[in-house]
Design a protein around this motif. Structure first.
Motif, short mmCIF file in Angstrom:
data_model
loop_
_atom_site.label_atom_id
_atom_site.label_comp_id
_atom_site.label_asym_id
_atom_site.label_seq_id
_atom_site.Cartn_x
_atom_site.Cartn_y
_atom_site.Cartn_z
N MET A 114 0.84 -1.19 0.00
CA MET A 114 0.00 0.00 0.00
C MET A 114 0.88 1.25 0.00
N THR A 115 0.61 2.19 -0.88
CA THR A 115 1.39 3.43 -0.97
C THR A 115 0.81 4.47 -0.02
N PRO A 116 1.70 5.24 0.61
CA PRO A 116 1.21 6.30 1.49
C PRO A 116 0.51 7.39 0.68
N GLU A 117 -0.41 8.05 1.34
CA GLU A 117 -1.14 9.15 0.69
C GLU A 117 -0.19 10.31 0.42
N PRO A 118 -0.22 10.86 -0.77
CA PRO A 118 0.68 11.98 -1.08
C PRO A 118 0.19 13.28 -0.44
N TYR A 119 1.14 14.15 -0.19
CA TYR A 119 0.80 15.50 0.24
C TYR A 119 0.43 16.31 -0.99
N VAL A 120 -0.49 17.26 -0.82
CA VAL A 120 -0.93 18.10 -1.93
C VAL A 120 -0.78 19.57 -1.54
N THR A 121 -0.88 20.44 -2.53
CA THR A 121 -0.72 21.88 -2.32
C THR A 121 -2.04 22.54 -1.91
N ALA A 122 -1.96 23.80 -1.53
CA ALA A 122 -3.16 24.58 -1.20
C ALA A 122 -4.06 24.71 -2.43
N ASP A 123 -3.45 24.80 -3.61
CA ASP A 123 -4.25 24.86 -4.84
C ASP A 123 -5.08 23.60 -5.03
N ASP A 124 -4.48 22.44 -4.74
CA ASP A 124 -5.20 21.18 -4.86
C ASP A 124 -6.36 21.10 -3.86
N VAL A 125 -6.11 21.55 -2.65
CA VAL A 125 -7.17 21.55 -1.62
C VAL A 125 -8.29 22.50 -2.04
N ALA A 126 -7.92 23.67 -2.54
CA ALA A 126 -8.92 24.65 -2.99
C ALA A 126 -9.79 24.05 -4.09
N GLU A 127 -9.18 23.39 -5.03
CA GLU A 127 -9.95 22.78 -6.11
C GLU A 127 -10.86 21.68 -5.57
N HIS A 128 -10.35 20.89 -4.65
CA HIS A 128 -11.14 19.80 -4.05
C HIS A 128 -12.35 20.35 -3.29
N LEU A 129 -12.13 21.44 -2.55
CA LEU A 129 -13.21 22.02 -1.74
C LEU A 129 -14.05 23.05 -2.50
N ARG A 130 -13.59 23.41 -3.70
CA ARG A 130 -14.26 24.41 -4.53
C ARG A 130 -14.33 25.77 -3.84
N ILE A 131 -13.17 26.16 -3.31
CA ILE A 131 -12.99 27.48 -2.72
C ILE A 131 -11.68 28.05 -3.27
N THR A 132 -11.33 29.26 -2.87
CA THR A 132 -10.09 29.86 -3.37
C THR A 132 -8.89 29.40 -2.55
N ARG A 133 -7.73 29.54 -3.16
CA ARG A 133 -6.48 29.21 -2.47
C ARG A 133 -6.32 30.09 -1.24
N ARG A 134 -6.69 31.34 -1.36
CA ARG A 134 -6.59 32.28 -0.24
C ARG A 134 -7.45 31.80 0.94
N GLN A 135 -8.63 31.29 0.65
CA GLN A 135 -9.50 30.78 1.72
C GLN A 135 -8.86 29.57 2.40
N VAL A 136 -8.23 28.70 1.61
CA VAL A 136 -7.55 27.53 2.18
C VAL A 136 -6.45 27.99 3.13
N LEU A 137 -5.63 28.94 2.69
CA LEU A 137 -4.53 29.41 3.53
C LEU A 137 -5.03 30.10 4.79
N GLU A 138 -6.09 30.87 4.69
CA GLU A 138 -6.66 31.52 5.87
C GLU A 138 -7.22 30.48 6.85
N MET A 139 -7.89 29.48 6.32
CA MET A 139 -8.42 28.41 7.18
C MET A 139 -7.28 27.66 7.85
N THR A 140 -6.17 27.49 7.15
CA THR A 140 -5.00 26.83 7.73
C THR A 140 -4.44 27.68 8.86
N ARG A 141 -4.28 28.97 8.63
CA ARG A 141 -3.73 29.86 9.66
C ARG A 141 -4.62 29.91 10.90
#
Length: 96
Positions: A1-28
């Motif tokens: 079994m392969t470990p899950e890869p890490y993804v960028t804020a852009d990938d998370v934004a696309e997955h959640l259908r929000i902006t990259r800026r929103q992802v970074l603010e939610m992270t902070r």
């Protein structure tokens, strides 16, 4: 079994259908779990695991505050001002 890869804020934004800026603010704010890369206190590069992001959103639970956040809160409450380096949202909250 392969470990899950890490993804960028852009990938998370696309997955959640929000902006990259929103992802970074939610992270902070501690709403999304992330791993910081690099050194330095302010400019971090974040990487995410989508499974952890999904769990965090489903649970609606914030991660515990970091010691730096606790220090900023203590300084803020002791003198009524926002500490340097605080986010724009913190400044807005104190002004309004």
């Amino acid at each position: 079994m392969t470990p899950e890869p890490y993804v960028t804020a852009d990938d998370v934004a696309e997955h959640l259908r929000i902006t990259r800026r929103q992802v970074l603010e939610m992270t902070r704010r501690g709403l999304l779990p992330a791993s910081p890369l690099g050194v330095g206190e302010h400019r971090r590069v974040w990487r995410y695991k989508l499974s952890e992001v999904e769990v965090a959103i489903a649970s609606g639970v914030r991660k515990p505050d970091s010691p730096a956040q606790n220090d900023n809160l203590a300084r803020r409450s002791s003198n009524g001002t926002i500490p340097p380096g605080s986010s724009p949202s913190q400044r807005r909250k104190s002004n309004g």
